[in-house]
Scaffold this active site. Sequence first.
Site, mmCIF file in Angstrom:
data_model
loop_
_atom_site.group_PDB
_atom_site.id
_atom_site.type_symbol
_atom_site.label_atom_id
_atom_site.label_comp_id
_atom_site.label_asym_id
_atom_site.label_seq_id
_atom_site.Cartn_x
_atom_site.Cartn_y
_atom_site.Cartn_z
ATOM 1 N N ARG A 1 -32.237 -53.779 -15.923
ATOM 2 C CA ARG A 1 -31.684 -52.853 -14.923
ATOM 3 C C ARG A 1 -31.623 -53.555 -13.563
ATOM 4 N NH1 ARG A 1 -32.490 -47.811 -17.649
ATOM 5 N NH2 ARG A 1 -30.809 -46.899 -16.464
ATOM 6 N N GLN B 1 -25.632 -54.108 -13.153
ATOM 7 C CA GLN B 1 -25.257 -52.710 -12.897
ATOM 8 C C GLN B 1 -23.878 -52.332 -13.446
ATOM 9 O OE1 GLN B 1 -25.994 -52.005 -8.765
ATOM 10 N NE2 GLN B 1 -27.470 -50.386 -9.209
ATOM 11 N N ASP C 1 -24.138 -51.638 -17.121
ATOM 12 C CA ASP C 1 -25.319 -50.876 -17.524
ATOM 13 C C ASP C 1 -24.931 -49.596 -18.269
ATOM 14 O OD1 ASP C 1 -27.644 -49.412 -17.703
ATOM 15 O OD2 ASP C 1 -28.268 -49.756 -15.636
ATOM 16 N N SER D 1 -27.173 -46.433 -17.835
ATOM 17 C CA SER D 1 -26.923 -45.652 -16.618
ATOM 18 C C SER D 1 -25.611 -44.878 -16.705
ATOM 19 C CB SER D 1 -26.877 -46.562 -15.385
ATOM 20 O OG SER D 1 -28.166 -47.018 -15.085
ATOM 21 N N TYR E 1 -39.740 -47.993 -14.263
ATOM 22 C CA TYR E 1 -39.865 -46.879 -15.201
ATOM 23 C C TYR E 1 -41.211 -46.179 -15.006
ATOM 24 C CZ TYR E 1 -35.889 -48.815 -17.751
ATOM 25 O OH TYR E 1 -34.652 -49.270 -18.107
#
Length: 373
Positions: A122, A127, A130, A133, A227
């Site tokens: 991540r 991004q 991803d 996401s 996380y």
Amino acid sequence: MIIGVPKERREAEARVAATPDTVRRYVKDGHRVLVERGAGAGAAIADGDFEAAGAELVEGAEPLYAQAQVVLKVQRPLDEEMAWLRAGQVLVGMLDPYMHREQLATYAERRVTAFALELLPRTTRAQAMDVLSSQANVAGYRAMLEAMAAYRRVVPMMMTAAGTIAAAKVFVIGAGVAGLQAIATARRMGAVVTATDVRPAAKQEIESLGAKFVGFIPEDAATAGGYARPLTPEEQQKQREVLAEHIASQDIVVTTAQVPGRQAPRIVTAEMVRSMKAGAVILDMAVETGGNVEGSRPGETVELDGVAILGPRNLPSRIAPTSSQLYARNLYNFLQLLLKKDAEAVAIDTDDELVAATLLTRDGEIVHEKFRG
Ligand code: NAD
């Protein structure tokens, strides 16, 4: 290169791994794109739209697998598709390697070069690729809409000649990618929104969306990867005490809490569900990984003392045109790492951390450090 896009064959999977936009991009980059006829139907993309973008339509998946050098998938292949995979073929998708390790051995046996996109780190560089996401984002939006649709009262405050209707109270548990989008969606609908999480950064994000934080943040609850860690039994107990009273007053609760690589934490107990008013709605987005809510069941709506507990499966598939649009772009961006312009073979640079993080099998072996041996 020849890129193949088969129709997804898993039950209730409406997404597709390419769109006319990404087909156009691949073709412009010098590749051929084969799309199975009907592949876009679930995502509201007509065969003609793929064709107009430069794709060649193929009848059935088998001939597509027979020609494609790179196969783009949403979900991992079914057994029949595994049989069509060929040596040297590149397979890219959400291959779910933790839950289906046995499939890795088959990729290796068939000498397929397989990439699992869920394993992307991540990081800022990843991004644009991803998939976790992009799919969680639309799933969070859709979850809130489904919870609101199941709630039989009005959500925003309404002042009418016949009296005033109070705004619904919405509580979101877990404010990661999906939870934050669920909060934003509930705010747009005029609900009174509260939310909880265990990471301090999430508390700030909840507040920046104009919702109120409720709950408690245990010490060091966020890992270095950003996380949550699992809570200790004492912390869980404390969390339950803090949330019980709040949940009793809520009209809609949407839960999204996950701890990577584990069963989802059980946060809402049957007692909490019973404390809610008749007509209240709970939607458990974590239902497929064990559930945040006692009594939730995948793919079902369970009633407990007048409270509906929704456990929808595969929410991104229920919003397939949008989730496919984002997923297809994630894939296109990822493939930039492998497909050099006009090249005739895929270039696999394992010095690139994004390639190394996602490459499962190559040259007949399981090469990923987490799954070797
Ligand atoms: P996730 O799906 O693993 O979990 C969802 C949420 O549940 C998380 O916010 C987590 O903290 C929360 N949670 C876990 N246990 C809980 C409990 N017992 N009680 C309440 N809440 C609990 O998370 P995600 O949505 O994949 O995002 C995780 C993190 O990754 C976030 O910090 C996010 O901002 C970050 N992220 C960063 C990037 C990037 O920088 N490129 C991209 C995506 C996500």
